[in-house]
Design an enzyme around this catalytic site. Structure first.
Site, PDB file in Angstrom:
ATOM      1  N   CYS A 165       0.673  -1.153   0.010  1.00  0.00           N
ATOM      2  CA  CYS A 165       0.268  -0.069   0.051  1.00  0.00           C
ATOM      3  C   CYS A 165       0.847   1.347  -0.157  1.00  0.00           C
ATOM      4  CB  CYS A 165      -0.750   0.060   1.286  1.00  0.00           C
ATOM      5  SG  CYS A 165      -1.959  -1.355   1.232  1.00  0.00           S
ATOM      6  N   THR A 272       2.541  -7.678   8.822  1.00  0.00           N
ATOM      7  CA  THR A 272       1.305  -6.986   8.554  1.00  0.00           C
ATOM      8  C   THR A 272       1.017  -5.894   9.476  1.00  0.00           C
ATOM      9  OG1 THR A 272      -0.035  -8.403   9.544  1.00  0.00           O
ATOM     10  CG2 THR A 272       0.312  -8.680   7.144  1.00  0.00           C
ATOM     11  N   HIS A 305      -2.260   7.991   6.577  1.00  0.00           N
ATOM     12  CA  HIS A 305      -2.466   6.687   5.945  1.00  0.00           C
ATOM     13  C   HIS A 305      -3.775   6.156   6.395  1.00  0.00           C
ATOM     14  CE1 HIS A 305      -1.562   2.803   4.031  1.00  0.00           C
ATOM     15  NE2 HIS A 305      -1.890   2.305   5.120  1.00  0.00           N
ATOM     16  N   THR A 309      -8.409   0.932  10.340  1.00  0.00           N
ATOM     17  CA  THR A 309      -8.241  -0.269  11.180  1.00  0.00           C
ATOM     18  C   THR A 309      -7.782   0.075  12.747  1.00  0.00           C
ATOM     19  OG1 THR A 309      -5.926  -0.408  10.470  1.00  0.00           O
ATOM     20  CG2 THR A 309      -7.564  -1.518   9.099  1.00  0.00           C
ATOM     21  N   PRO A 310      -8.190  -0.911  13.568  1.00  0.00           N
ATOM     22  CA  PRO A 310      -7.895  -0.735  14.734  1.00  0.00           C
ATOM     23  C   PRO A 310      -6.665  -0.276  15.279  1.00  0.00           C
ATOM     24  CG  PRO A 310      -9.650  -2.190  14.995  1.00  0.00           C
ATOM     25  CD  PRO A 310      -9.171  -1.933  13.550  1.00  0.00           C
ATOM     26  N   GLU A 316      -0.297   5.113  13.960  1.00  0.00           N
ATOM     27  CA  GLU A 316       0.104   6.367  13.349  1.00  0.00           C
ATOM     28  C   GLU A 316       0.040   7.618  14.415  1.00  0.00           C
ATOM     29  OE1 GLU A 316      -0.539   8.567   9.082  1.00  0.00           O
ATOM     30  OE2 GLU A 316      -1.884   6.812   9.686  1.00  0.00           O
ATOM     31  N   LYS A 337      -9.033   8.433   2.910  1.00  0.00           N
ATOM     32  CA  LYS A 337      -9.670   7.183   2.541  1.00  0.00           C
ATOM     33  C   LYS A 337     -11.084   7.032   3.317  1.00  0.00           C
ATOM     34  CE  LYS A 337      -5.191   4.496   2.802  1.00  0.00           C
ATOM     35  NZ  LYS A 337      -4.247   5.252   3.105  1.00  0.00           N
ATOM     36  N   HIS A 342      -9.723   2.291   0.702  1.00  0.00           N
ATOM     37  CA  HIS A 342      -8.226   2.159   0.636  1.00  0.00           C
ATOM     38  C   HIS A 342      -7.889   1.616  -0.870  1.00  0.00           C
ATOM     39  CE1 HIS A 342      -4.177   1.494   1.187  1.00  0.00           C
ATOM     40  NE2 HIS A 342      -4.139   0.787   2.267  1.00  0.00           N
ATOM     41  N   PHE A 402       1.934  -3.524   3.905  1.00  0.00           N
ATOM     42  CA  PHE A 402       2.260  -4.872   4.342  1.00  0.00           C
ATOM     43  C   PHE A 402       3.744  -4.952   4.042  1.00  0.00           C
ATOM     44  CE2 PHE A 402      -2.069  -6.935   4.467  1.00  0.00           C
ATOM     45  CZ  PHE A 402      -2.641  -6.059   5.539  1.00  0.00           C
TER      46      PHE A 402
END
Length: 415
Positions: A165, A272, A305, A309-310, A316, A337, A342, A402
């Site tokens: 990504c 990941t 980014h 996601t949790p 970040e 996003k 994404h 990832f």
């Protein structure tokens, strides 16, 4: 050797919320969600039944049918945004030195649709290889750049970088360095992705990475929200014309912004998952700011980014707080996003365009669907739900992938 200044002189975009830069930017400022139920395949047996697909996309508007058939959808996306960016830049492709023009793009999985179609052919024919003669040239990731270079006759460096990504952010960094070192005068750079298919959705579902909010898909991408449950798949392409300042000045080009610095770091914590304290993200941003010869207090905006996601959002935000301290609360922080989903390998370039236009106009797009901020996150100005007026001098666009890929780009107003 004197290091050359690098500027942005053209933009092209094909996104789930707009099929051109102007449409994309307008939708960003309005807070439009690109999420819809998936139309590309039957989702009956899939945990996630929605994504951010392109709307009313027809490649034959810009590509003749024969050429279109020779390209995977990913390649079509890249070609169309390259045409828009080149036209926007005012480049006279017949007069410039084509040996000094490169094409450097990024993609995470490239022609995965064509690979999937090839496997289906084998399955349907009982193993008899009745493939299209275009199978491999459609499937190869490098062809998204190769097709553009071949069409225009650009014979400078020509390659595709793959770093999940962070791919198109890495491509922009590579373009930056190529121009700084005087290898080329112009680079057509950015990225493309098209993997809203059974493999893409099913694969990420198996990792529990995607949102499964099928009953409320329009608001499923909700970065920084307490109820976020995974990212929403997007697709599309974005292309930027990266140019040596002296070359741009000599031809009288308009300049959107300066690409002032880049930071590329590997997060070795996990294949990941990001480091919980955001150590690599922090270092990538720090290196980019130093590369730009700026101070942390010069940064007025971060396009994060921010995937929804949790773990990712938390990591970040911790990195931002550690690096910027009290100044973090003065910056406008967002995640586009929340609107585009994404776009994987194309995300970095699409978000770079959003960052550049925010810098250029003094307007910062919102993070939509942010109704209940996660109380564990710092109380930043997350630009919740509505665009704001926020003039600033320099901004960061973050992209992480990832494999530990961390890329931070610093854009500044051109003086």
């Amino acid at each position: 050797m004197k290091v050359k200044r690098v500027v942005i002189t053209g933009l092209g975009a094909l996104t789930p919320i707009g099929n051109s830069v102007s449409e994309y930017w307008s939708s960003l400022l309005k807070g439009v969600s690109g999420a819809n139920l998936i139309t590309y395949f039957n989702t009956e047996h899939y945990k996630t039944k929605f994504a951010c697909e392109l709307k009313e996309f027809d490649p034959t508007h810009l590509i003749d049918r024969k050429m279109s058939r020779s390209m995977d959808r990913c390649g079509q996306y890249a070609f169309i945004t390259a045409v828009e960016a080149i036209n926007d830049s005012g480049l006279d492709v017949e007069k410039i030195n084509k040996q000094r023009v490169g094409v450097i793009l990024g993609t995470a999985v490239g022609g995965i649709n064509s690979v999937f179609e090839g496997v289906n052919v084998l399955y349907q024919t009982g193993g008899i290889p009745k493939f299209s003669p275009f199978l491999l040239t459609r499937a190869l990731s490098d062809m998204i750049a190769g097709n553009i270079a071949l069409y225009y006759g650009f014979s400078g460096t020509n390659c595709v970088t793959t770093s999940a990504c962070a791919s198109s952010a890495n491509a922009l960094a590579d373009a930056f360095h190529a121009i700084q070192l005087g290898k080329v005068d112009i680079v057509i750079s950015g990225g493309a992705e098209s993997c809203i298919n059974q493999l893409g959705i099913g694969g990420f579902n198996s990792m529990n990475a995607l949102s499964t909010r099928n009953d409320d898909y329009k608001t499923a991408s909700r970065p920084f929200d307490l109820t976020r449950d995974g990212f929403v798949m997007g697709e599309g392409s974005a292309t930027l014309i990266i140019e040596d300042y002296e070359h741009a000045k000599a031809r009288g080009a308009k300049i959107y912004a300066e690409l002032a610095g880049v930071g590329l770091i590997t997060d070795t914590h996990h294949i990941t998952a990001p480091h919980p304290q955001g150590e690599a993200a922090k270092l990538a941003m720090k290196i980019a700011i130093e590369d730009a010869q700026l101070k942390t207090t010069d940064i007025g905006h971060i396009n994060t980014h921010g995937t929804s996601t949790p773990l990712g959002d938390m990591s970040e935000c911790v990195a931002i707080q550690d690096l910027f301290g009290e100044h973090a609360f003065k910056m406008a922080i967002n995640s586009t996003k929340s609107m585009t989903g994404h776009m994987l390998g194309a995300a970095g370039a699409a978000e770079a365009i959003a960052t550049i236009l925010a810098l250029h106009t003094g307007k910062v797009p919102p993070t939509i669907n942010l109704k209940e901020k996660d109380p564990a996150l710092p109380n930043y100005n997350f630009v919740s739900n509505h665009a704001i007026e926020h003039p600033f001098y320099a901004a960061i666009s973050n992209s992480f992938g990832f494999g530990g890929h961390n890329a931070s780009l610093v854009f500044s107003k051109f003086d």
